[in-house]
Structure formats: C-alpha cells, structure tokens
Design a protein around this motif. Structure first.
Motif, short mmCIF file in Angstrom:
data_model
loop_
_atom_site.label_atom_id
_atom_site.label_comp_id
_atom_site.label_asym_id
_atom_site.label_seq_id
_atom_site.Cartn_x
_atom_site.Cartn_y
_atom_site.Cartn_z
N HIS A 57 10.04 43.95 -31.38
CA HIS A 57 8.98 43.58 -30.54
C HIS A 57 8.41 45.05 -29.71
O HIS A 57 9.67 45.58 -28.97
CB HIS A 57 9.37 42.61 -29.30
CG HIS A 57 8.71 41.28 -29.90
ND1 HIS A 57 7.42 40.89 -29.95
CD2 HIS A 57 9.58 40.21 -30.25
CE1 HIS A 57 7.47 39.39 -30.38
NE2 HIS A 57 8.51 39.14 -30.49
N ARG A 65 10.48 40.86 -20.09
CA ARG A 65 11.14 40.60 -21.37
C ARG A 65 12.60 40.89 -20.97
O ARG A 65 13.07 42.03 -20.34
CB ARG A 65 10.80 41.08 -22.66
CG ARG A 65 9.53 40.22 -23.38
CD ARG A 65 9.52 40.97 -24.77
NE ARG A 65 8.44 40.56 -25.26
CZ ARG A 65 8.57 39.33 -26.25
NH1 ARG A 65 9.58 38.65 -26.28
NH2 ARG A 65 7.15 39.04 -26.83
N ARG A 105 10.75 35.49 -21.93
CA ARG A 105 9.48 36.06 -21.93
C ARG A 105 8.66 35.56 -20.72
O ARG A 105 8.72 34.33 -20.97
CB ARG A 105 8.89 36.05 -23.11
CG ARG A 105 7.51 36.76 -23.41
CD ARG A 105 6.75 36.55 -24.71
NE ARG A 105 5.43 37.36 -24.57
CZ ARG A 105 4.35 37.00 -24.05
NH1 ARG A 105 4.27 35.81 -23.75
NH2 ARG A 105 3.23 37.65 -24.31
N GLN A 114 -1.40 36.71 -26.58
CA GLN A 114 -0.85 37.32 -27.89
C GLN A 114 -1.80 36.55 -29.04
O GLN A 114 -2.08 35.22 -28.80
CB GLN A 114 0.41 36.65 -28.08
CG GLN A 114 1.54 37.58 -27.37
CD GLN A 114 2.80 36.88 -28.02
OE1 GLN A 114 2.95 35.66 -28.17
NE2 GLN A 114 3.95 37.63 -27.71
N HIS A 117 -0.19 33.61 -34.39
CA HIS A 117 0.49 34.27 -35.24
C HIS A 117 1.77 33.47 -35.59
O HIS A 117 1.66 32.25 -35.24
CB HIS A 117 1.31 35.68 -34.74
CG HIS A 117 2.11 35.62 -33.53
ND1 HIS A 117 1.76 35.49 -32.12
CD2 HIS A 117 3.50 35.43 -33.51
CE1 HIS A 117 2.78 35.31 -31.29
NE2 HIS A 117 3.87 35.09 -32.06
N THR A 148 1.94 28.62 -23.53
CA THR A 148 1.91 28.98 -24.94
C THR A 148 0.99 28.02 -25.90
O THR A 148 0.91 26.82 -25.30
CB THR A 148 3.46 28.44 -25.65
OG1 THR A 148 4.27 29.21 -24.97
CG2 THR A 148 3.54 29.15 -26.98
N HIS A 194 0.82 30.09 -33.57
CA HIS A 194 1.25 30.00 -32.12
C HIS A 194 0.89 31.38 -31.40
O HIS A 194 0.74 32.30 -32.16
CB HIS A 194 2.61 29.52 -31.71
CG HIS A 194 3.71 30.60 -32.26
ND1 HIS A 194 4.22 30.59 -33.40
CD2 HIS A 194 4.35 31.51 -31.51
CE1 HIS A 194 5.04 31.65 -33.67
NE2 HIS A 194 5.09 31.97 -32.64
N VAL A 196 -0.55 33.13 -27.16
CA VAL A 196 -0.59 32.93 -25.72
C VAL A 196 -2.16 33.22 -25.57
O VAL A 196 -2.83 34.17 -25.80
CB VAL A 196 0.34 33.90 -24.80
CG1 VAL A 196 -0.12 33.76 -23.35
CG2 VAL A 196 1.77 33.60 -25.05
O1 AKG Z 1 5.65 33.79 -24.56
C1 AKG Z 1 5.04 32.57 -25.46
O2 AKG Z 1 4.64 31.96 -24.96
C2 AKG Z 1 5.05 32.95 -26.82
C3 AKG Z 1 5.83 34.13 -27.21
C4 AKG Z 1 5.86 34.49 -28.80
O3 AKG Z 1 5.27 33.76 -29.59
C5 AKG Z 1 6.50 35.71 -29.37
O4 AKG Z 1 6.62 36.56 -28.43
O5 AKG Z 1 6.14 35.75 -30.76
#
Ligand code: AKG
Length: 199
Positions: A57, A65, A105, A114, A117, A148, A194, A196
């Motif tokens: 990441h 984070r 996070r 986000q 994905h 989320t 999923h 954000v």
């Molecule tokens: O923070 C979230 O709600 C999802 C985070 C996530 O899917 C990711 O970091 O891959």
C-alpha cells in the motif's frame, strides 16, 4: 461459533455482520493505544505496509494508517483470536489459513476514497478463495461518514471491477454500506468488490 444461517449468508452475500464483539470500554482502550502509536510513529506510521510481500500500500494522503499491530500490544490480540471471527474466516478459507496482516485505516473527513477492488490479484474459480478480511468498527459507521462499501455476491462473479465497470470509482447500483455501532465486526470475503465511496 457461527450458526448455519450465518455461514450460508456469508457464502451467498460475501459478508456477515457478527454483531458488537467489543464493549465500548474496549473500543476506548483500543482507540487510546492507536492514538499513542499514531503520535509516536508520526511520519513513519504504516511504513510496514510498503515492505509487505503480500500487500503493497502506498502512503495515503486521505487516511491515517498503522500496520503490524500484531506486534504492537496485547490489546490487539482479540482481533485475530476471537472465536467468531476465526469461524467466519474458516467458513471462507477452510481450515488451513494464516494471518497476513493486522492494520488500522481511518479515512479523514471527506477523503480516503478507494475504487471498488478485491484484495487478490485475480478472480478465483470454484470458490477457491485466497483471502478473507475482518473489519472492526472503532467508531460508529454510518451511511454518510465514509463507511466501507461492498457489492454483495460479487465474489462469485468471476470478474473484477476493473474489467466489469466502466468506472470502478463510481457508485455501483447494488452497493451497500457496512454500517453499525462502534465495537461491531464484519467478516467479508476479500474477493467481494469493496472500497470506500467518494464523499
Ligand atoms: O478502509 C476501508 O474501509 C477499506 C479499506 C480497503 O479496502 C483496503 O485498504 O484495501
């Protein structure tokens, strides 16, 4: 530790609400420890994510984070030992699995978007799932505070959002939000789409 209906729901929809597994006192203690770590790690917070062999990441401007919480205090042990969580993971992955990472996070207000994905490089066939997440709500997740989003049932689609959607950043007509009071825990199959939502 999970009843048959819960196992079937998780299999069909790709997620499961396990209810409030943490008391509000535990949530406060955990949040206090996280605040200490954010303070002490400063600019370095989350740096282990860039070193991981499995998940890389980049540093995110829009979210705080922390990583490697397994090694940052016994207060975090519950996240990977709770019997209902382990039963949910086992329902998705079978009996042989290992912990990949335990991270924090928190999207900043109005940020942290986000695209949709999955947390695996490709689709899988015949339910040979490779990854499963538990998500622990450390404040109330509501419809409007960056909770989320997931698209139920997409773990069985054999297509990734990047392949199937013109714009995986956009809202999906079938997406739902993970919402619940602080202390709630959800299992979700990491092959379910999923992300954000834009706020
Ligand atoms: O923070 C979230 O709600 C999802 C985070 C996530 O899917 C990711 O970091 O891959």
């Amino acid at each position: 530790m999970l009843i048959q209906e819960e196992i079937e729901f998780l299999d069909s929809y790709g997620y499961l609400n396990l209810g409030q597994l943490l008391t509000l006192e535990q949530v406060t203690q955990i949040n206090n420890r996280l605040a200490q770590l954010l303070e002490s790690e400063g600019e370095n917070a989350g740096h282990e994510l860039a070193q991981s062999k499995y998940i890389r990441h980049p540093k995110e401007e829009g979210a705080d984070r922390l990583a490697d919480l397994v090694n940052k205090g016994p207060i975090f042990d519950i996240f990977y030992t709770h019997p209902r969580v382990l039963a949910g993971i086992e329902a998705v992955l079978g009996q042989h699995y290992k912990l990949s990472s335990l991270n924090y996070r928190a999207a900043k207000p109005g940020k942290g978007h986000q695209k949709l994905h999955v947390d695996w490089k490709n689709t899988v066939v015949d339910g040979a799932y490779q990854v499963c997440n538990s998500i622990w709500l450390l404040d109330d997740f509501t419809q409007s505070n960056g909770s989320t989003r997931i698209v139920p049932k997409t773990h069985k689609l054999n297509r990734l959002p990047d392949q199937a959607m013109a714009d995986p950043n956009a809202k999906h007509p079938d997406e739902i939000r993970i919402i619940g009071p602080a202390g709630s825990v959800f299992i979700f199959n990491s092959h379910v789409w999923h992300g954000v939502p834009p706020t």
